[in-house]
Design a protein around this motif. Structure first.
Motif, PDB file in Angstrom:
ATOM      1  N   ASN A 121       0.798  -1.153   0.150  1.00 56.16           N
ATOM      2  CA  ASN A 121       0.069   0.060  -0.319  1.00 56.16           C
ATOM      3  C   ASN A 121       0.870   1.374   0.025  1.00 56.16           C
ATOM      4  O   ASN A 121       0.419   2.325   0.404  1.00 56.16           O
ATOM      5  CB  ASN A 121      -0.863   0.149   1.045  1.00 56.16           C
ATOM      6  N   LEU A 122       2.075   1.080  -0.321  1.00 54.82           N
ATOM      7  CA  LEU A 122       3.085   2.223  -0.444  1.00 54.82           C
ATOM      8  C   LEU A 122       3.384   3.017   0.696  1.00 54.82           C
ATOM      9  O   LEU A 122       3.649   4.210   0.794  1.00 54.82           O
ATOM     10  CB  LEU A 122       2.762   3.046  -1.718  1.00 54.82           C
ATOM     11  N   LEU A 123       3.222   2.342   1.838  1.00 56.17           N
ATOM     12  CA  LEU A 123       3.657   2.932   3.246  1.00 56.17           C
ATOM     13  C   LEU A 123       5.262   3.065   2.963  1.00 56.17           C
ATOM     14  O   LEU A 123       5.751   3.729   3.708  1.00 56.17           O
ATOM     15  CB  LEU A 123       3.221   2.206   4.421  1.00 56.17           C
ATOM     16  N   GLU A 124       5.640   1.929   2.299  1.00 51.00           N
ATOM     17  CA  GLU A 124       7.065   1.975   1.928  1.00 51.00           C
ATOM     18  C   GLU A 124       7.358   2.111   0.497  1.00 51.00           C
ATOM     19  O   GLU A 124       6.545   1.421  -0.277  1.00 51.00           O
ATOM     20  CB  GLU A 124       8.028   0.898   2.201  1.00 51.00           C
ATOM     21  N   ASN A 125       8.014   3.105  -0.011  1.00 51.92           N
ATOM     22  CA  ASN A 125       8.430   3.046  -1.505  1.00 51.92           C
ATOM     23  C   ASN A 125       9.417   2.000  -1.856  1.00 51.92           C
ATOM     24  O   ASN A 125      10.438   2.190  -1.463  1.00 51.92           O
ATOM     25  CB  ASN A 125       8.894   4.489  -1.858  1.00 51.92           C
ATOM     26  N   PRO A 126       9.011   1.400  -2.796  1.00 52.80           N
ATOM     27  CA  PRO A 126       9.615   0.137  -3.329  1.00 52.80           C
ATOM     28  C   PRO A 126      11.003   0.932  -4.088  1.00 52.80           C
ATOM     29  O   PRO A 126      10.824   2.083  -4.765  1.00 52.80           O
ATOM     30  CB  PRO A 126       8.979  -0.536  -4.483  1.00 52.80           C
ATOM     31  N   SER A 127      12.065   0.179  -3.844  1.00 55.96           N
ATOM     32  CA  SER A 127      13.244   0.930  -4.626  1.00 55.96           C
ATOM     33  C   SER A 127      13.409   0.253  -6.055  1.00 55.96           C
ATOM     34  O   SER A 127      13.876   1.518  -6.770  1.00 55.96           O
ATOM     35  CB  SER A 127      14.578   0.250  -3.714  1.00 55.96           C
ATOM     36  N   GLN A 128      13.001  -0.861  -6.257  1.00 50.43           N
ATOM     37  CA  GLN A 128      13.108  -1.279  -7.736  1.00 50.43           C
ATOM     38  C   GLN A 128      11.993  -2.227  -7.755  1.00 50.43           C
ATOM     39  O   GLN A 128      11.472  -2.789  -6.789  1.00 50.43           O
ATOM     40  CB  GLN A 128      14.435  -2.139  -8.141  1.00 50.43           C
ATOM     41  N   GLY A 129      11.655  -2.538  -9.068  1.00 47.31           N
ATOM     42  CA  GLY A 129      10.392  -3.574  -9.546  1.00 47.31           C
ATOM     43  C   GLY A 129       9.155  -2.924  -9.503  1.00 47.31           C
ATOM     44  O   GLY A 129       8.833  -1.624  -9.388  1.00 47.31           O
ATOM     45  N   TYR A 130       8.243  -3.738  -9.874  1.00 51.69           N
ATOM     46  CA  TYR A 130       7.029  -3.395  -9.988  1.00 51.69           C
ATOM     47  C   TYR A 130       5.716  -4.018  -9.181  1.00 51.69           C
ATOM     48  O   TYR A 130       5.896  -5.073  -8.779  1.00 51.69           O
ATOM     49  CB  TYR A 130       6.604  -3.616 -11.409  1.00 51.69           C
ATOM     50  N   VAL A 174      -4.247  -3.472   9.013  1.00 55.54           N
ATOM     51  CA  VAL A 174      -4.228  -3.498  10.330  1.00 55.54           C
ATOM     52  C   VAL A 174      -2.786  -3.918  10.787  1.00 55.54           C
ATOM     53  O   VAL A 174      -2.181  -4.744  10.485  1.00 55.54           O
ATOM     54  CB  VAL A 174      -5.340  -4.847  10.581  1.00 55.54           C
ATOM     55  N   PHE A 175      -2.579  -3.106  12.059  1.00 59.90           N
ATOM     56  CA  PHE A 175      -1.301  -2.985  12.590  1.00 59.90           C
ATOM     57  C   PHE A 175      -1.033  -3.767  13.792  1.00 59.90           C
ATOM     58  O   PHE A 175      -2.128  -3.876  14.301  1.00 59.90           O
ATOM     59  CB  PHE A 175      -0.798  -1.639  12.775  1.00 59.90           C
ATOM     60  N   GLN A 176       0.109  -4.116  14.128  1.00 57.75           N
ATOM     61  CA  GLN A 176       0.115  -4.953  15.182  1.00 57.75           C
ATOM     62  C   GLN A 176      -0.212  -4.050  16.487  1.00 57.75           C
ATOM     63  O   GLN A 176      -0.803  -4.756  17.359  1.00 57.75           O
ATOM     64  CB  GLN A 176       1.686  -5.175  15.337  1.00 57.75           C
ATOM     65  N   HIS A 177       0.073  -2.948  16.536  1.00 59.23           N
ATOM     66  CA  HIS A 177      -0.023  -2.158  17.762  1.00 59.23           C
ATOM     67  C   HIS A 177      -1.406  -1.001  17.458  1.00 59.23           C
ATOM     68  O   HIS A 177      -1.557  -0.004  17.964  1.00 59.23           O
ATOM     69  CB  HIS A 177       0.868  -1.219  18.025  1.00 59.23           C
ATOM     70  N   PHE A 178      -2.491  -1.605  16.628  1.00 62.95           N
ATOM     71  CA  PHE A 178      -3.763  -1.066  16.388  1.00 62.95           C
ATOM     72  C   PHE A 178      -3.716   0.535  15.684  1.00 62.95           C
ATOM     73  O   PHE A 178      -4.399   0.567  14.842  1.00 62.95           O
ATOM     74  CB  PHE A 178      -4.420  -1.138  17.809  1.00 62.95           C
ATOM     75  N   HIS A 179      -3.110   1.213  16.531  1.00 59.97           N
ATOM     76  CA  HIS A 179      -2.928   2.791  15.991  1.00 59.97           C
ATOM     77  C   HIS A 179      -4.539   3.296  15.832  1.00 59.97           C
ATOM     78  O   HIS A 179      -4.790   3.910  14.928  1.00 59.97           O
ATOM     79  CB  HIS A 179      -2.061   2.865  14.662  1.00 59.97           C
ATOM     80  N   ALA A 226      -1.456   4.941  10.179  1.00 61.73           N
ATOM     81  CA  ALA A 226      -2.833   4.598  10.158  1.00 61.73           C
ATOM     82  C   ALA A 226      -3.584   5.443   9.225  1.00 61.73           C
ATOM     83  O   ALA A 226      -4.460   4.946   8.275  1.00 61.73           O
ATOM     84  CB  ALA A 226      -3.616   4.535  11.539  1.00 61.73           C
ATOM     85  N   ALA A 227      -3.458   6.908   9.610  1.00 61.31           N
ATOM     86  CA  ALA A 227      -4.489   7.813   8.676  1.00 61.31           C
ATOM     87  C   ALA A 227      -3.977   7.552   7.051  1.00 61.31           C
ATOM     88  O   ALA A 227      -4.809   7.380   6.215  1.00 61.31           O
ATOM     89  CB  ALA A 227      -3.902   9.142   8.986  1.00 61.31           C
ATOM     90  N   GLU A 228      -2.570   7.319   6.884  1.00 60.25           N
ATOM     91  CA  GLU A 228      -2.217   7.151   5.409  1.00 60.25           C
ATOM     92  C   GLU A 228      -2.799   5.953   5.039  1.00 60.25           C
ATOM     93  O   GLU A 228      -3.270   5.792   3.650  1.00 60.25           O
ATOM     94  CB  GLU A 228      -0.771   7.011   5.419  1.00 60.25           C
TER      95      GLU A 228
END
Ligand SMILES: Nc1ncnc2c1ncn2[C@@H]1O[C@H](COP(=O)(O)OP(=O)(O)OP(=O)(O)O)[C@@H](O)[C@H]1O
Ligand SMILES: [Mg+2]
Lengths: 240, 219
Positions: A48-57, A82-87, B122-124
């Motif tokens: 979900n692009l929370l991290e930007n991939p460095s390479q690839g598709y 859904v996260f480990q620590h709920f947020h 979470a918001a993102e």
């Protein structure tokens, strides 16, 4: 539904994902397992692009989301996480937590958002908690609210990053039960988990990762009874 | 001991008028500093260097030089460059507002940074855009850290406000000095002004404590 091709992620010098290529079909439930630091979370967060991939598709529903033209916000509407620590948002009630995104992101009418949120909260067994603030809830309850919050956006894919790892043992089941119910709805689910029983019973496929690579993937029965790689064998001997 | 408070009695109304003058310029400066400080803080949390850098430099300059120097430059040096006779009120508000903005921006930046990163994620992950995320999720939580610290900043500013007497602004301090000069007795008017400052700060401090307690209660 989801397709990654040579997906690579580096943090500075450190390569965390190495040329991940895999496909996840619509309605499939995939469990990602592997030792700590193997890149499971990073892979999930790239989807979900929370991290930007460095390479690839990465392709999601026939759209290349790694293309610079794609708007992240658009992609994320269709992918719940859904996260480990709920947020959960601590300054909002349970109901507000669940209806916030539909109203703000999808411009949904408030009455409709309330209706949907109440329905979802009933489904995860928290009908009587809608006006409580998150700090009044147990861990298991928080995580169920977090699941309802993600579902309120009516996503087509749900990502779970160790959803039960921060919970007291007696609360694990209530969350896993909600997730099991979800698999019955045909939701596409990618679950990073240490719950081997859950992975074995519920997943359609296991992806086993180590050192940023997919070492092995296949159906759970085969993987757990007859792992093909030495790494997987070692890992299973430690966790089972 | 040579003390005689009866002599300053006729001058009391004159000194008291200084309260209004002080409060007026302090509150305008606070407003100005708050608005500019918020903007600077938003610049500082940007991940674009060319936005962040100017705000960092600004802060470094205004926190790294004496306030009285900033006041003097604005009141005496700028007019020399632009041949504009700047009114004392404007100089005072500019110096205190610009200076306070630097501190306020740091307070707000720190308050925002202290919000759990998971909240942003979470918001993102829900597809919430930057602006609603800031307005509805980050800032309401940051307020808890920010408000008590801002109150402290306002208290400091109120105390430091006596500096404007040096450029001739008719605040509480300046009026006490004038009365002292007229009567050839400095102790009584200065003591009187000191009590008024103390009362003002006392009230502000209590508002601050009350705010802090309320913030903590909502945890
Ligand atoms: N933002 C980051 N900056 C630098 N390194 C990172 C970052 N995020 C993760 N890493 C590194 O990437 C590697 C993989 O991390 P990741 O969180 O994906 O592992 P994981 O398989 O989820 O492990 P765990 O089971 O402990 O959650 C680790 O070595 C971690 O230190
Ligand atoms: Mg992880």
């Amino acid at each position: 539904m989801i397709k990654t091709i040579d997906l690579t992620k580096t943090f500075g010098e450190h390569t965390v994902l190495r040329e991940i290529t895999t496909t996840i079909d619509q309605g499939e439930v995939v469990a990602i397992i592997g030792p700590s630091g193997s890149g499971k979370s990073t892979l999930l967060r790239c989807l979900n692009l929370l991290e930007n991939p460095s390479q690839g598709y990465i392709w999601i529903k026939n759209r290349e989301i790694t293309s610079p033209k794609v708007k992240k916000v658009e992609i994320r509407k269709d992918i719940g996480m859904v996260f480990q620590h709920f947020h959960l948002f601590p300054h909002m009630t349970v109901l507000e937590n669940v209806m916030y995104a539909p109203i703000k992101v999808k411009n949904m009418k408030k009455e409709l958002a309330v209706k949907i949120a109440k329905g979802l909260l009933a489904k995860v067994g928290l009908k009587d908690k809608i006006d409580a603030y998150p700090n009044r809830l147990s861990g298991g309850q928080k995580q169920r609210v977090a699941i309802a919050r993600a579902l309120a956006m009516e996503p087509e894919i749900m990502l779970f990053d160790e959803p039960t790892s921060a919970l007291d043992p007696e609360m694990v089941k209530e969350v896993l039960d909600v997730m099991k119910d979800l698999t019955q709805t045909g939701m596409t689910m990618v679950v990073v988990t240490h719950e081997m029983n859950f992975a074995r019973e519920v997943a359609d496929r296991i992806i086993f990762m180590d050192e940023g690579k997919i070492m092995e993937e296949g159906n759970p029965k085969e993987f757990f009874t007859n792992p093909k790689t030495k790494r997987a064998e070692d890992f299973l001997s430690k966790v089972l | 001991m040579n003390l005689d408070f009866s002599q300053i009695v006729p001058s009391i109304p004159f000194i008291l008028e200084g309260i209004g003058a002080t409060l007026k310029f302090v509150s305008v400066s606070i407003m100005f500093g708050l608005v500019l400080g918020t903007i600077l803080a938003l610049f500082k949390i940007s991940n674009k260097k060319w936005i962040k850098l100017p705000a960092d430099i600004y802060t470094s300059i205004f926190r790294g030089t004496p306030l009285i120097l900033q006041l003097m430059i604005i009141h005496y040096a700028i007019p020399q460059l632009f041949e504009y006779d700047i009114p004392v009120f404007l100089s005072a508000v500019l110096a205190f507002g610009l200076n306070s903005a630097a501190y306020v921006s740091e307070i707000i930046r720190a308050g925002i940074m202290a919000v759990d990163k998971g909240q942003i994620e979470a918001a993102e992950a829900l597809g919430v855009g930057y602006k609603p995320m800031m307005m509805n999720i980050i800032l309401p939580q940051a307020t808890k850290n920010i408000l008590p610290a801002l109150m402290n900043e306002f208290i400091t500013l109120t105390k430091e406000s006596a500096l404007v007497s040096t450029i001739g602004y008719m605040d509480l301090m300046r009026r006490a000095e004038i009365v002292g000069a007229q009567l050839y007795r400095n102790f009584e008017p200065l003591l009187f002004a000191g009590i008024i400052y103390w009362v003002m700060i006392f009230i502000l401090t209590n508002i601050g404590n009350w705010l802090e307690r309320r913030m903590r209660k909502s945890d």
